[in-house]
Write a protein that holds these residues in place. Structure first.
Motif, PDB file in Angstrom:
ATOM      1  N   ALA A  79      -1.223  -6.119  -2.426  1.00  0.00           N
ATOM      2  CA  ALA A  79      -2.573  -5.888  -1.927  1.00  0.00           C
ATOM      3  C   ALA A  79      -2.844  -4.401  -1.725  1.00  0.00           C
ATOM      4  O   ALA A  79      -3.934  -3.897  -2.040  1.00  0.00           O
ATOM      5  CB  ALA A  79      -2.777  -6.645  -0.617  1.00  0.00           C
ATOM      6  N   LEU A  80      -1.841  -3.672  -1.213  1.00  0.00           N
ATOM      7  CA  LEU A  80      -2.003  -2.238  -0.990  1.00  0.00           C
ATOM      8  C   LEU A  80      -1.872  -1.451  -2.288  1.00  0.00           C
ATOM      9  O   LEU A  80      -2.679  -0.565  -2.585  1.00  0.00           O
ATOM     10  CB  LEU A  80      -0.967  -1.744   0.020  1.00  0.00           C
ATOM     11  CG  LEU A  80      -1.173  -2.188   1.470  1.00  0.00           C
ATOM     12  CD1 LEU A  80       0.046  -1.828   2.300  1.00  0.00           C
ATOM     13  CD2 LEU A  80      -2.414  -1.531   2.060  1.00  0.00           C
ATOM     14  N   HIS A  81      -0.832  -1.751  -3.036  1.00  0.00           N
ATOM     15  CA  HIS A  81      -0.525  -0.961  -4.224  1.00  0.00           C
ATOM     16  C   HIS A  81      -1.598  -1.107  -5.301  1.00  0.00           C
ATOM     17  O   HIS A  81      -1.850  -0.166  -6.060  1.00  0.00           O
ATOM     18  CB  HIS A  81       0.834  -1.389  -4.781  1.00  0.00           C
ATOM     19  CG  HIS A  81       1.565  -0.308  -5.507  1.00  0.00           C
ATOM     20  ND1 HIS A  81       2.058   0.820  -4.868  1.00  0.00           N
ATOM     21  CD2 HIS A  81       1.891  -0.160  -6.817  1.00  0.00           C
ATOM     22  CE1 HIS A  81       2.653   1.603  -5.752  1.00  0.00           C
ATOM     23  NE2 HIS A  81       2.554   1.036  -6.930  1.00  0.00           N
ATOM     24  N   GLN A  82      -2.227  -2.268  -5.366  1.00  0.00           N
ATOM     25  CA  GLN A  82      -3.256  -2.493  -6.378  1.00  0.00           C
ATOM     26  C   GLN A  82      -4.664  -2.226  -5.850  1.00  0.00           C
ATOM     27  O   GLN A  82      -5.647  -2.460  -6.552  1.00  0.00           O
ATOM     28  CB  GLN A  82      -3.149  -3.913  -6.913  1.00  0.00           C
ATOM     29  CG  GLN A  82      -1.856  -4.171  -7.669  1.00  0.00           C
ATOM     30  CD  GLN A  82      -1.786  -5.552  -8.281  1.00  0.00           C
ATOM     31  OE1 GLN A  82      -2.593  -6.426  -7.972  1.00  0.00           O
ATOM     32  NE2 GLN A  82      -0.831  -5.764  -9.169  1.00  0.00           N
ATOM     33  N   GLY A  83      -4.741  -1.749  -4.605  1.00  0.00           N
ATOM     34  CA  GLY A  83      -6.036  -1.372  -4.054  1.00  0.00           C
ATOM     35  C   GLY A  83      -7.011  -2.517  -3.908  1.00  0.00           C
ATOM     36  O   GLY A  83      -8.207  -2.373  -4.193  1.00  0.00           O
ATOM     37  N   GLU A  84      -6.524  -3.685  -3.452  1.00  0.00           N
ATOM     38  CA  GLU A  84      -7.417  -4.819  -3.262  1.00  0.00           C
ATOM     39  C   GLU A  84      -8.389  -4.533  -2.115  1.00  0.00           C
ATOM     40  O   GLU A  84      -8.248  -3.559  -1.373  1.00  0.00           O
ATOM     41  CB  GLU A  84      -6.604  -6.082  -2.981  1.00  0.00           C
ATOM     42  CG  GLU A  84      -5.727  -6.505  -4.151  1.00  0.00           C
ATOM     43  CD  GLU A  84      -5.019  -7.822  -3.892  1.00  0.00           C
ATOM     44  OE1 GLU A  84      -5.428  -8.548  -2.963  1.00  0.00           O
ATOM     45  OE2 GLU A  84      -4.052  -8.125  -4.615  1.00  0.00           O
ATOM     46  N   GLY A  85      -9.372  -5.398  -1.942  1.00  0.00           N
ATOM     47  CA  GLY A  85     -10.381  -5.205  -0.909  1.00  0.00           C
ATOM     48  C   GLY A  85      -9.792  -5.208   0.487  1.00  0.00           C
ATOM     49  O   GLY A  85      -8.677  -5.669   0.717  1.00  0.00           O
ATOM     50  N   ARG A  86     -10.566  -4.694   1.442  1.00  0.00           N
ATOM     51  CA  ARG A  86     -10.060  -4.537   2.809  1.00  0.00           C
ATOM     52  C   ARG A  86      -9.648  -5.866   3.419  1.00  0.00           C
ATOM     53  O   ARG A  86      -8.637  -5.950   4.121  1.00  0.00           O
ATOM     54  CB  ARG A  86     -11.125  -3.871   3.677  1.00  0.00           C
ATOM     55  CG  ARG A  86     -11.372  -2.406   3.333  1.00  0.00           C
ATOM     56  CD  ARG A  86     -12.478  -1.828   4.189  1.00  0.00           C
ATOM     57  NE  ARG A  86     -12.168  -1.924   5.611  1.00  0.00           N
ATOM     58  CZ  ARG A  86     -13.034  -1.648   6.579  1.00  0.00           C
ATOM     59  NH1 ARG A  86     -14.271  -1.282   6.272  1.00  0.00           N
ATOM     60  NH2 ARG A  86     -12.688  -1.743   7.844  1.00  0.00           N
ATOM     61  N   LEU A  87     -10.419  -6.916   3.176  1.00  0.00           N
ATOM     62  CA  LEU A  87     -10.092  -8.215   3.762  1.00  0.00           C
ATOM     63  C   LEU A  87      -8.758  -8.718   3.240  1.00  0.00           C
ATOM     64  O   LEU A  87      -7.930  -9.227   4.009  1.00  0.00           O
ATOM     65  CB  LEU A  87     -11.204  -9.229   3.476  1.00  0.00           C
ATOM     66  CG  LEU A  87     -11.038 -10.607   4.130  1.00  0.00           C
ATOM     67  CD1 LEU A  87     -10.939 -10.463   5.647  1.00  0.00           C
ATOM     68  CD2 LEU A  87     -12.202 -11.514   3.746  1.00  0.00           C
TER      69      LEU A  87
END
Length: 276
Positions: free
Chosen positions: A130-138
């Motif tokens: 989630a962090l490494h791929q820059g997913e949305g904040r939620l």
């Protein structure tokens, strides 16, 4: 050799996500201000943490507290690949209470450095992606909340609130190293400040804190360098500010411990290009 390091920094939390592949020697003994949680994705990773040797294979989770000295290497020619999150202490402290978790600090200790807990490994990898791929904040928030809940179940609730094996004199030595990190400190300074003779000082300091005063000072400077570089500071100025002789001196130590140059780390954290 086919080695690589991919590092990214989440600006909201300060968490660094690192994916890397190493063959042979990976990195020298070092520690971090952050809590490290990761999973081995491929190959065999052998590392010493504290006084124990550990062997991590695919699917196993690695849990390393702030200040825990560790190294790493690949015992087989194919090397190993891992994904790791560096969780800042201030972020951990800030997030624990709203989630109803016990306080998490630099004195928190894991029951095991390696674990085969499949659910924990899955939560680490999900948060990493989630962090490494820059997913949305939620998506990032939910993945990190779940990770913290899983990690809390692996903390040793009986861990001491202070480091064992220290004494007032050795604490004074450590405080001096922190307070005068950028100065050219000698053993005579440490002796005068602590009252311990120089023949016993290094040995007792290593017993209490896991490394000699010089090695401890180098790690302090490297930690400070990472923080400044992540803010976009120029490597040459960072070297001077934290106490290294010059940029090449910083670069040699940075490469030995983090397997990348200060400039590469700065680019990864800030997307700022080097000046030519």
């Amino acid at each position: 050799m086919n080695e690589w390091v991919d590092i990214r920094r989440d600006q909201d939390s300060g968490i660094e996500s690192i994916s890397a592949h190493f063959e042979g020697h990976a990195y020298d003994p070092h520690d971090h201000d952050e809590m490290l949680v990761g999973v081995t994705l491929q190959g065999v990773q052998r590392f010493r943490c504290g006084r124990e040797m550990h062997v991590s294979t695919p699917g196993r989770s690695m849990l390393i507290e702030p200040g825990a000295v560790h190294d790493g290497h690949a015992p087989s020619a194919s090397g190993f690949t891992y994904a790791m999150l560096y969780l800042p202490q201030d972020w951990l402290a800030r997030m624990a209470e709203p989630l109803g978790l016990p306080p998490i600090s630099r004195f928190s200790r894991f029951r095991h450095t390696l674990t085969d807990d499949v659910r924990l490994g899955s939560s680490i990898h999900r948060a990493f992606m989630a962090l490494h791929q820059g997913e949305g904040r939620l998506a990032r928030d939910q993945a990190l909340d779940h990770l913290l809940a899983m990690l809390s179940g692996h903390l040793d609730g009986a861990a001491a609130a202070v480091r064992p094996g220290s004494c007032e004199q050795l604490e004074r030595v450590r405080d001096l190293l922190h307070g005068r990190m950028s100065d050219d400190i000698g053993l005579a300074d440490l002796v005068a400040h602590s009252g311990i003779d120089r023949f016993r000082l290094s040995r007792q300091f290593k017993q209490a804190f896991g490394r000699t005063p010089h090695a401890y000072l180098v790690q302090l400077r490297l930690r400070a360098a990472r923080r400044l570089l992540a803010c976009g500071r120029e490597p040459a100025q960072v070297a001077i500010d934290v106490g290294f002789a010059d940029q090449s001196h910083l670069g040699r130590w940075f490469q030995r411990v983090y397997r990348m140059s200060p400039a590469a780390y700065r680019r990864a954290c800030t997307n700022v290009l080097d000046r030519r």
